[in-house]
Design a protein around this motif. Structure first.
Motif, PDB file in Angstrom:
ATOM      1  N   TRP A 129      27.487  24.878  27.342  1.00 58.10           N
ATOM      2  CA  TRP A 129      26.333  25.134  26.481  1.00 58.10           C
ATOM      3  C   TRP A 129      25.151  25.675  27.285  1.00 58.10           C
ATOM      4  N   GLU A 130      24.921  25.117  28.468  1.00 61.50           N
ATOM      5  CA  GLU A 130      23.825  25.593  29.320  1.00 61.50           C
ATOM      6  C   GLU A 130      24.055  27.051  29.734  1.00 61.50           C
ATOM      7  N   ARG A 131      25.287  27.401  29.991  1.00 60.36           N
ATOM      8  CA  ARG A 131      25.598  28.798  30.311  1.00 60.36           C
ATOM      9  C   ARG A 131      25.331  29.691  29.110  1.00 60.36           C
ATOM     10  N   PHE A 132      25.648  29.178  27.937  1.00 61.69           N
ATOM     11  CA  PHE A 132      25.389  29.922  26.704  1.00 61.69           C
ATOM     12  C   PHE A 132      23.894  30.163  26.517  1.00 61.69           C
ATOM     13  N   LEU A 133      23.076  29.161  26.751  1.00 59.71           N
ATOM     14  CA  LEU A 133      21.630  29.284  26.587  1.00 59.71           C
ATOM     15  C   LEU A 133      21.016  30.259  27.589  1.00 59.71           C
ATOM     16  N   SER A 134      21.636  30.363  28.745  1.00 61.56           N
ATOM     17  CA  SER A 134      21.119  31.291  29.761  1.00 61.56           C
ATOM     18  C   SER A 134      21.750  32.675  29.644  1.00 61.56           C
ATOM     19  N   ASP A 135      22.446  32.930  28.517  1.00 59.79           N
ATOM     20  CA  ASP A 135      23.052  34.233  28.221  1.00 59.79           C
ATOM     21  C   ASP A 135      24.169  34.622  29.175  1.00 59.79           C
ATOM     22  N   GLU A 136      24.767  33.633  29.816  1.00 56.64           N
ATOM     23  CA  GLU A 136      25.867  33.946  30.720  1.00 56.64           C
ATOM     24  C   GLU A 136      27.190  34.110  29.967  1.00 56.64           C
ATOM     25  N   LYS A 137      27.467  33.178  29.065  1.00 52.60           N
ATOM     26  CA  LYS A 137      28.732  33.221  28.336  1.00 52.60           C
ATOM     27  C   LYS A 137      28.494  32.841  26.883  1.00 52.60           C
ATOM     28  N   LYS A 138      29.060  33.620  25.986  1.00 53.31           N
ATOM     29  CA  LYS A 138      28.880  33.396  24.552  1.00 53.31           C
ATOM     30  C   LYS A 138      29.988  32.557  23.950  1.00 53.31           C
ATOM     31  N   SER A 139      30.968  32.189  24.764  1.00 48.95           N
ATOM     32  CA  SER A 139      32.090  31.420  24.248  1.00 48.95           C
ATOM     33  C   SER A 139      32.705  30.606  25.379  1.00 48.95           C
ATOM     34  N   VAL A 140      33.585  29.686  24.984  1.00 48.71           N
ATOM     35  CA  VAL A 140      34.340  28.898  25.955  1.00 48.71           C
ATOM     36  C   VAL A 140      35.795  29.331  25.855  1.00 48.71           C
ATOM     37  N   SER A 141      36.370  29.698  26.973  1.00 46.21           N
ATOM     38  CA  SER A 141      37.754  30.159  26.943  1.00 46.21           C
ATOM     39  C   SER A 141      38.689  28.999  26.627  1.00 46.21           C
ATOM     40  N   ARG A 142      39.813  29.321  26.028  1.00 47.95           N
ATOM     41  CA  ARG A 142      40.820  28.298  25.739  1.00 47.95           C
ATOM     42  C   ARG A 142      41.276  27.639  27.038  1.00 47.95           C
ATOM     43  N   THR A 143      41.357  28.399  28.101  1.00 49.62           N
ATOM     44  CA  THR A 143      41.759  27.859  29.404  1.00 49.62           C
ATOM     45  C   THR A 143      40.788  26.783  29.870  1.00 49.62           C
ATOM     46  N   ASP A 144      39.477  27.048  29.719  1.00 45.80           N
ATOM     47  CA  ASP A 144      38.471  26.056  30.113  1.00 45.80           C
ATOM     48  C   ASP A 144      38.522  24.828  29.216  1.00 45.80           C
ATOM     49  N   ILE A 145      38.754  25.047  27.937  1.00 46.35           N
ATOM     50  CA  ILE A 145      38.851  23.910  27.025  1.00 46.35           C
ATOM     51  C   ILE A 145      40.054  23.044  27.381  1.00 46.35           C
ATOM     52  N   MET A 146      41.156  23.666  27.710  1.00 41.15           N
ATOM     53  CA  MET A 146      42.343  22.913  28.111  1.00 41.15           C
ATOM     54  C   MET A 146      42.074  22.102  29.370  1.00 41.15           C
ATOM     55  N   ALA A 147      41.283  22.677  30.296  1.00 42.12           N
ATOM     56  CA  ALA A 147      40.993  22.006  31.563  1.00 42.12           C
ATOM     57  C   ALA A 147      39.995  20.856  31.396  1.00 42.12           C
ATOM     58  N   ASP A 148      39.055  21.008  30.456  1.00 44.27           N
ATOM     59  CA  ASP A 148      37.969  20.034  30.306  1.00 44.27           C
ATOM     60  C   ASP A 148      38.173  19.068  29.146  1.00 44.27           C
ATOM     61  N   SER A 149      39.321  19.127  28.496  1.00 43.75           N
ATOM     62  CA  SER A 149      39.530  18.331  27.287  1.00 43.75           C
ATOM     63  C   SER A 149      40.863  17.598  27.319  1.00 43.75           C
ATOM     64  N   HIS A 150      41.047  16.753  26.320  1.00 42.67           N
ATOM     65  CA  HIS A 150      42.329  16.096  26.093  1.00 42.67           C
ATOM     66  C   HIS A 150      42.945  16.704  24.841  1.00 42.67           C
ATOM     67  N   GLN A 151      44.190  17.185  24.959  1.00 45.20           N
ATOM     68  CA  GLN A 151      44.854  17.695  23.764  1.00 45.20           C
ATOM     69  C   GLN A 151      45.286  16.516  22.903  1.00 45.20           C
ATOM     70  N   LEU A 152      45.021  16.617  21.615  1.00 46.00           N
ATOM     71  CA  LEU A 152      45.279  15.504  20.700  1.00 46.00           C
ATOM     72  C   LEU A 152      46.651  15.601  20.055  1.00 46.00           C
ATOM     73  N   LYS A 153      47.304  14.473  19.956  1.00 42.60           N
ATOM     74  CA  LYS A 153      48.602  14.413  19.299  1.00 42.60           C
ATOM     75  C   LYS A 153      48.402  14.388  17.789  1.00 42.60           C
ATOM     76  N   GLU A 154      49.284  15.073  17.086  1.00 45.62           N
ATOM     77  CA  GLU A 154      49.219  15.106  15.631  1.00 45.62           C
ATOM     78  C   GLU A 154      50.500  14.509  15.061  1.00 45.62           C
ATOM     79  N   GLY A 155      50.348  13.728  14.008  1.00 51.87           N
ATOM     80  CA  GLY A 155      51.496  13.079  13.390  1.00 51.87           C
ATOM     81  C   GLY A 155      51.200  12.740  11.952  1.00 51.87           C
TER      82      GLY A 155
END
Length: 202
Positions: free
Chosen positions: A155-181
């Protein structure tokens, strides 16, 4: 109910057909919001947590009031939510999160989130709440839980106009994938346990 700027509400329908094949839970035509509502109802039914979706603020514009018992709202608009989507209590802790989904297969556009929502979540986190985002790539049938601490870097990068989105790769690295059932539909509290209650400690 009318939406701002003439936007019409999206229509969802279940297009699942009886083919005899094994059905994937991610293909049931349900939105992320609906999946979370079903999940939270299940958590409540087994006394695991009390978490609810916050009602969307509505601005009433015109009311037909012919008599005391016949009042009818003729025109109203959904207002921009001032806080996040869900909140409640889990293991004695306040929990607060935002849920977003995108059809983009490679990145999550940050324009989907409002600054006041992020500020609200940051304030909840600063006061000791468990705060995160649940992000779904609907086309890929992937859902992730990203802690607010990780999200704020992007978000801080977004506010400083560096990046307008978060790549799926970064989300995978910084998150937990949730199980669905089935029950629960999206087991996000298991991820919360792993992140915030490791070794039985908050």
């Amino acid at each position: 109910m009318k939406y701002p700027k003439g936007v019409k509400p999206r229509q969802y329908r279940n297009t699942r057909k009886a083919t005899g094949k094994k059905v994937k839970y991610g293909q049931r035509g349900m939105t992320l919001e609906k999946d979370l509502d079903v999940t939270n109802s299940y958590y409540l039914s087994i006394s695991r947590a009390v978490i609810h979706k916050k009602p969307t603020p509505v601005q009433i514009v015109n009311v037909d009031y012919p008599s005391r018992n016949r009042a009818k709202i003729d025109e109203a608009y959904f207002k921009t939510p001032s806080t996040s989507d869900y909140n409640g209590v889990y293991k004695g802790r306040y929990i607060d999160f935002e849920a977003k989904e995108t059809k983009n297969k490679t990145r999550f556009p940050l324009i989907n989130i409002h600054a006041h929502q992020v500020e609200h979540m940051k304030q909840c986190h600063d006061h000791g709440g468990i705060v995160f985002l649940i992000i779904r790539f609907s086309t890929l049938e992937e859902t992730y839980l990203m802690p607010i601490e990780k999200f704020m870097v992007h978000w801080e990068r977004f506010l400083s106009d560096e990046k307008k989105s978060v790549s799926r790769t970064d989300i995978m690295a910084d998150s937990h994938q949730l199980k669905e059932g089935l029950n629960p539909r999206i087991d996000y509290l298991s991820a919360v346990d792993e992140i915030y209650f490791r070794n039985g400690e908050f």
